[in-house]
Design a protein around this motif. Structure first.
Motif, PDB file in Angstrom:
ATOM      1  N   ASP A   1     -51.539 -25.169  49.095  1.00  0.00           N
ATOM      2  CA  ASP A   1     -51.625 -23.728  48.871  1.00  0.00           C
ATOM      3  C   ASP A   1     -52.998 -23.329  48.346  1.00  0.00           C
ATOM      4  OD1 ASP A   1     -51.077 -25.144  46.585  1.00  0.00           O
ATOM      5  OD2 ASP A   1     -49.563 -23.779  45.813  1.00  0.00           O
TER       6      ASP A   1
ATOM      7  N   ILE B   1     -47.262 -18.504  57.185  1.00  0.00           N
ATOM      8  CA  ILE B   1     -46.133 -18.050  56.364  1.00  0.00           C
ATOM      9  C   ILE B   1     -44.962 -19.023  56.487  1.00  0.00           C
ATOM     10  CG2 ILE B   1     -44.389 -16.239  56.105  1.00  0.00           C
ATOM     11  CD1 ILE B   1     -46.552 -14.232  56.972  1.00  0.00           C
ATOM     12  N   VAL B   2     -44.595 -19.347  57.727  1.00  0.00           N
ATOM     13  CA  VAL B   2     -43.472 -20.264  57.948  1.00  0.00           C
ATOM     14  C   VAL B   2     -43.779 -21.644  57.376  1.00  0.00           C
ATOM     15  CG1 VAL B   2     -42.090 -21.423  59.714  1.00  0.00           C
ATOM     16  CG2 VAL B   2     -42.677 -19.005  59.983  1.00  0.00           C
TER      17      VAL B   2
ATOM     18  N   VAL C   1     -43.196 -21.680  53.634  1.00  0.00           N
ATOM     19  CA  VAL C   1     -41.759 -21.686  53.376  1.00  0.00           C
ATOM     20  C   VAL C   1     -41.182 -23.070  53.651  1.00  0.00           C
ATOM     21  CG1 VAL C   1     -39.538 -20.720  54.084  1.00  0.00           C
ATOM     22  CG2 VAL C   1     -41.533 -19.217  53.838  1.00  0.00           C
TER      23      VAL C   1
ATOM     24  N   GLU D   1     -41.707 -25.533  50.851  1.00  0.00           N
ATOM     25  CA  GLU D   1     -40.932 -25.242  49.653  1.00  0.00           C
ATOM     26  C   GLU D   1     -39.432 -25.436  49.854  1.00  0.00           C
ATOM     27  OE1 GLU D   1     -42.220 -24.730  46.768  1.00  0.00           O
ATOM     28  OE2 GLU D   1     -44.280 -24.672  47.509  1.00  0.00           O
ATOM     29  N   TYR D   2     -38.928 -25.212  51.082  1.00  0.00           N
ATOM     30  CA  TYR D   2     -37.487 -25.215  51.313  1.00  0.00           C
ATOM     31  C   TYR D   2     -36.958 -26.513  51.903  1.00  0.00           C
ATOM     32  CZ  TYR D   2     -36.583 -20.348  50.158  1.00  0.00           C
ATOM     33  OH  TYR D   2     -36.431 -19.160  49.477  1.00  0.00           O
TER      34      TYR D   2
ATOM     35  N   LYS E   1     -34.736 -28.525  49.584  1.00  0.00           N
ATOM     36  CA  LYS E   1     -33.742 -27.809  48.783  1.00  0.00           C
ATOM     37  C   LYS E   1     -32.311 -28.225  49.099  1.00  0.00           C
ATOM     38  CE  LYS E   1     -36.706 -25.158  46.616  1.00  0.00           C
ATOM     39  NZ  LYS E   1     -36.936 -25.335  45.162  1.00  0.00           N
TER      40      LYS E   1
ATOM     41  N   TRP F   1     -36.892 -28.014  59.185  1.00  0.00           N
ATOM     42  CA  TRP F   1     -38.100 -27.660  58.434  1.00  0.00           C
ATOM     43  C   TRP F   1     -39.245 -28.619  58.750  1.00  0.00           C
ATOM     44  CZ3 TRP F   1     -38.453 -23.012  57.160  1.00  0.00           C
ATOM     45  CH2 TRP F   1     -37.405 -22.285  56.602  1.00  0.00           C
TER      46      TRP F   1
END
Length: 333
Positions: free
Chosen positions: A54, A94-95, A98, A101-102, A105, A115
């Motif tokens: 990031d 953007i994807v 995400v 981070e996901y 999860k 993902w």
């Protein structure tokens, strides 16, 4: 040298920084399919960039913001003419964020696989499209006397720009493979080095063809020096990788990226976007720049903020400098 010339150089430096850092970042994303044999190795690769991906994207935001403020006409023409490819890059970023981070999860295999597919494709597509975009900027696009892009999307899909896209894709993937060898231990490190060698040879062939084409069409003595540095650094990076000197190989692959991007900007100057319709309609550092007062304020702000940001980011890399392997992974939730 006037302030608009200074800001042209600074924007070039920002793009060099972005491609140097995000280059291996994209490369790691591509390698999750090309190199990793199982989910544990994918986790290792992703963890090598986990603390920094990031922060690497900040360079893109800064480059875009600096272009908007220092050269508003360049920014307007670029983002209107290249709207669809730049929008696709933005959606991918953007994807991609995400996905990082996901992905962890939930423990279901399908969830994590989807993902992981997203990480791969949203790394590969921008790595290719950035090369297409910059190749078109250097080649020249259809800009009229009102500084407006009057071409179509298909005008951007030409042999030269597609070759530029392949160069950035292979170069970033090679950069990522060298970074993976630098940051990992065990079998994955050895396979990263072996893959980096093969990628390096392919990259050298494509990059040499693209840079020679660029030099022949728009180059001068300064760009020829940058070309020589890029080629020499790439060959040296491959050699150091073969010798197991991953640190030197990574530094040299970074120099390759820096020299290649510098060459593109050297072939542009004093233009920022050449017009393929009429050379007199090209956007230059003079007719596309902001007022001297705006550039002066920007220079003072950049002089204060930029060193602080670079020191912080350098500290981040120092903190997370150790190698990792599958044995360092925490148990999956």
């Amino acid at each position: 040298m006037q302030l608009h010339d200074v800001w042209f150089v600074l924007i070039a430096v920002l793009w060099i920084g972005y491609f140097f850092l995000e280059g291996f970042d994209f490369g790691i994303g591509v390698l999750t399919k090309l190199l990793a044999r199982d989910r544990a190795e994918k986790r290792v690769l992703i963890n090598t960039i986990g603390p920094v991906w990031d922060g690497n994207e900040v360079w893109l935001l800064t480059a875009g913001g600096a272009t908007f403020a220092a050269f508003p006409e360049w920014y307007a023409t670029l983002f209107s003419g290249f709207y669809l490819p730049l929008l696709l890059i933005l959606l991918c970023l953007i994807v991609r964020g995400v996905a990082f981070e996901y992905r962890h999860k939930r423990s279901e295999d399908r969830w994590q696989t989807n993902w992981e597919h997203a990480i791969f494709w949203t790394s590969l597509i921008p790595a290719f499209l950035w090369g297409v975009a910059f190749a078109n900027i250097v080649r020249g696009v259809k800009i009229d006397q009102h500084m407006e892009y009057v071409g179509s999307l298909f005008d951007l899909l030409n042999v030269y720009s597609l070759l530029g896209g392949l160069v950035t894709l292979t170069l970033f993937t090679f950069h990522g493979a060298v970074f993976a060898a630098l940051k990992t231990v065990g079998d994955i490190r050895e396979r990263s080095r072996a893959l980096a060698t093969r990628l390096g040879v392919l990259t050298a062939v494509l990059a040499l063809a693209f840079l020679l084409w660029t030099q022949a069409s728009r180059g001068d003595g300064r760009s020829l020096i940058a070309l020589a540095v890029a080629v020499a650094a790439l060959v040296a990076a491959i050699g150091c990788n073969l010798a197991g000197r991953e640190g030197w190989s990574f530094a040299l692959s970074g120099i390759t990226i820096a020299a290649a991007v510098a060459m593109l900007f050297l072939t542009l100057f004093p233009n920022v976007m050449p017009s393929s319709l009429n050379e007199a309609w090209s956007l230059t550092v003079t007719n596309a720049s902001s007022t001297p007062y705006t550039l002066k304020i920007m220079t003072w702000c950049a002089g204060v903020a930029a060193p602080l940001v670079m020191l912080y980011q350098g500290w981040t890399y120092w903190v997370f400098r150790k190698r990792i392997g599958t044995q360092h992974l925490a148990d999956a939730h």
